[in-house]
Design a protein around this motif. Structure first.
Motif, PDB file in Angstrom:
ATOM      1  N   SER A  52      27.843 -10.687 -54.330  1.00  0.00           N
ATOM      2  CA  SER A  52      26.771  -9.696 -54.364  1.00  0.00           C
ATOM      3  C   SER A  52      25.444 -10.394 -54.157  1.00  0.00           C
ATOM      4  O   SER A  52      25.279 -11.564 -54.520  1.00  0.00           O
ATOM      5  CB  SER A  52      26.741  -8.976 -55.718  1.00  0.00           C
ATOM      6  N   ARG A  53      24.492  -9.659 -53.612  1.00  0.00           N
ATOM      7  CA  ARG A  53      23.113 -10.135 -53.460  1.00  0.00           C
ATOM      8  C   ARG A  53      22.214  -9.129 -54.158  1.00  0.00           C
ATOM      9  O   ARG A  53      22.334  -7.935 -53.942  1.00  0.00           O
ATOM     10  CB  ARG A  53      22.747 -10.290 -51.994  1.00  0.00           C
ATOM     11  N   GLY A  54      21.316  -9.651 -55.006  1.00  0.00           N
ATOM     12  CA  GLY A  54      20.481  -8.788 -55.820  1.00  0.00           C
ATOM     13  C   GLY A  54      19.101  -8.554 -55.258  1.00  0.00           C
ATOM     14  O   GLY A  54      18.671  -9.189 -54.288  1.00  0.00           O
ATOM     15  N   ASP A  55      18.379  -7.646 -55.897  1.00  0.00           N
ATOM     16  CA  ASP A  55      17.045  -7.256 -55.451  1.00  0.00           C
ATOM     17  C   ASP A  55      16.028  -8.388 -55.568  1.00  0.00           C
ATOM     18  O   ASP A  55      14.973  -8.340 -54.951  1.00  0.00           O
ATOM     19  CB  ASP A  55      16.561  -6.026 -56.223  1.00  0.00           C
ATOM     20  N   LYS A  56      16.321  -9.423 -56.336  1.00  0.00           N
ATOM     21  CA  LYS A  56      15.396 -10.557 -56.467  1.00  0.00           C
ATOM     22  C   LYS A  56      15.790 -11.713 -55.548  1.00  0.00           C
ATOM     23  O   LYS A  56      15.291 -12.825 -55.691  1.00  0.00           O
ATOM     24  CB  LYS A  56      15.342 -11.016 -57.921  1.00  0.00           C
ATOM     25  N   GLY A  57      16.715 -11.454 -54.629  1.00  0.00           N
ATOM     26  CA  GLY A  57      17.115 -12.450 -53.647  1.00  0.00           C
ATOM     27  C   GLY A  57      18.208 -13.400 -54.126  1.00  0.00           C
ATOM     28  O   GLY A  57      18.534 -14.354 -53.429  1.00  0.00           O
ATOM     29  N   ASN A  58      18.797 -13.132 -55.286  1.00  0.00           N
ATOM     30  CA  ASN A  58      19.839 -14.002 -55.812  1.00  0.00           C
ATOM     31  C   ASN A  58      21.209 -13.614 -55.305  1.00  0.00           C
ATOM     32  O   ASN A  58      21.461 -12.465 -54.977  1.00  0.00           O
ATOM     33  CB  ASN A  58      19.842 -13.941 -57.350  1.00  0.00           C
ATOM     34  N   VAL A  59      22.086 -14.601 -55.260  1.00  0.00           N
ATOM     35  CA  VAL A  59      23.464 -14.377 -54.858  1.00  0.00           C
ATOM     36  C   VAL A  59      24.364 -14.636 -56.066  1.00  0.00           C
ATOM     37  O   VAL A  59      24.052 -15.468 -56.914  1.00  0.00           O
ATOM     38  CB  VAL A  59      23.847 -15.266 -53.639  1.00  0.00           C
ATOM     39  N   PHE A  60      25.458 -13.879 -56.125  1.00  0.00           N
ATOM     40  CA  PHE A  60      26.423 -13.992 -57.215  1.00  0.00           C
ATOM     41  C   PHE A  60      27.827 -14.053 -56.609  1.00  0.00           C
ATOM     42  O   PHE A  60      28.184 -13.178 -55.811  1.00  0.00           O
ATOM     43  CB  PHE A  60      26.356 -12.772 -58.145  1.00  0.00           C
ATOM     44  N   VAL A  61      28.590 -15.053 -56.989  1.00  0.00           N
ATOM     45  CA  VAL A  61      29.984 -15.191 -56.550  1.00  0.00           C
ATOM     46  C   VAL A  61      30.853 -15.087 -57.795  1.00  0.00           C
ATOM     47  O   VAL A  61      30.677 -15.875 -58.738  1.00  0.00           O
ATOM     48  CB  VAL A  61      30.214 -16.536 -55.829  1.00  0.00           C
ATOM     49  N   LEU A  62      31.766 -14.121 -57.798  1.00  0.00           N
ATOM     50  CA  LEU A  62      32.585 -13.869 -58.985  1.00  0.00           C
ATOM     51  C   LEU A  62      34.058 -13.769 -58.603  1.00  0.00           C
ATOM     52  O   LEU A  62      34.383 -13.278 -57.516  1.00  0.00           O
ATOM     53  CB  LEU A  62      32.158 -12.580 -59.674  1.00  0.00           C
ATOM     54  N   ALA A  63      34.914 -14.205 -59.525  1.00  0.00           N
ATOM     55  CA  ALA A  63      36.366 -14.112 -59.335  1.00  0.00           C
ATOM     56  C   ALA A  63      36.944 -13.179 -60.386  1.00  0.00           C
ATOM     57  O   ALA A  63      36.527 -13.196 -61.532  1.00  0.00           O
ATOM     58  CB  ALA A  63      37.009 -15.488 -59.456  1.00  0.00           C
ATOM     59  N   ARG A  64      37.928 -12.399 -59.966  1.00  0.00           N
ATOM     60  CA  ARG A  64      38.591 -11.498 -60.909  1.00  0.00           C
ATOM     61  C   ARG A  64      39.383 -12.315 -61.922  1.00  0.00           C
ATOM     62  O   ARG A  64      40.075 -13.264 -61.572  1.00  0.00           O
ATOM     63  CB  ARG A  64      39.513 -10.532 -60.183  1.00  0.00           C
ATOM     64  N   VAL A  65      39.279 -11.922 -63.191  1.00  0.00           N
ATOM     65  CA  VAL A  65      40.011 -12.608 -64.259  1.00  0.00           C
ATOM     66  C   VAL A  65      41.341 -11.914 -64.466  1.00  0.00           C
ATOM     67  O   VAL A  65      41.427 -10.721 -64.483  1.00  0.00           O
ATOM     68  CB  VAL A  65      39.195 -12.596 -65.569  1.00  0.00           C
TER      69      VAL A  65
END
Length: 194
Positions: free
Chosen positions: A181-194
């Motif tokens: 995901s990419r957020g409104d503040k320009g950050n990126v998030f990489v997540l894995a399903r648990v």
């Protein structure tokens, strides 16, 4: 898929982004963009069966999120995001260790709305701090079930900054076990399903 394997190997050495230099962040951004170009889910914000679940943060550029790991005397544990698409609900949870037997848990409760096929708007509602032992915390989903039953738990409510109480996320990659995901503040998030 080679791009996915390369990205997972690269983020594994960053301690969720805490150890990533600006140069390495740029390299990771290229790997992320390569994977985003092959997003297998056409309308990720409208795919509740894929969105829902417990996700573990692997990497982010968000200083707000990984900044907890820079507090003296505090070791940042796992960070999770639990999405309940059927309830339009999101919980962000960060585990923290410090003084022995006083392991902490920071939780933020939010609701979300689908804005378009890839974007969700997020409205933060509540921020809480708890000691893991006092709330019998073992796993995010187990703890959230208790929280949603509205049973009295020993929590400290933390006031939310109204200027930061809403935002949005573009879901740029979503498959059965990985989300970017990419957020409104320009950050990126990489997540894995648990």
């Amino acid at each position: 898929m080679q791009e996915k394997i390369k990205l997972l190997k690269a983020v594994a050495v960053t301690n969720r982004g805490l150890l990533a230099s600006s140069r390495f962040q740029a390299e990771l951004d290229q790997l992320i963009r390569q994977l985003e170009a092959h997003n297998p889910t056409a309308n990720p914000a409208q795919a509740p069966e894929l969105l829902s679940g417990c996700w573990q943060l692997l990497y982010t550029t968000s200083v707000d999120v990984i900044g907890l790991g820079r507090v003296p005397g505090v070791t940042l544990g796992q960070i999770y995001q639990v999405i309940q698409a059927d309830k339009n609900r999101v919980y962000n949870l960060a585990e923290a260790q410090g003084i022995p037997f006083l392991e902490g848990l920071l939780a933020v409760k939010a609701r979300f709305e689908v804005v378009n096929p890839s974007r969700i708007a997020i409205y933060f509602e509540q921020s809480m701090l708890a000691l893991q032992r006092l709330v019998d915390y073992r796993h995010p989903t187990q703890w959230l079930e208790r929280l949603e039953q509205e049973e009295p738990l020993p929590l400290i409510q933390i006031p939310l900054d109204s200027s930061r109480s809403q935002g949005w996320l573009d879901i740029t990659y979503l498959d059965i076990d990985l989300r970017i995901s990419r957020g409104d503040k320009g950050n990126v998030f990489v997540l894995a399903r648990v």
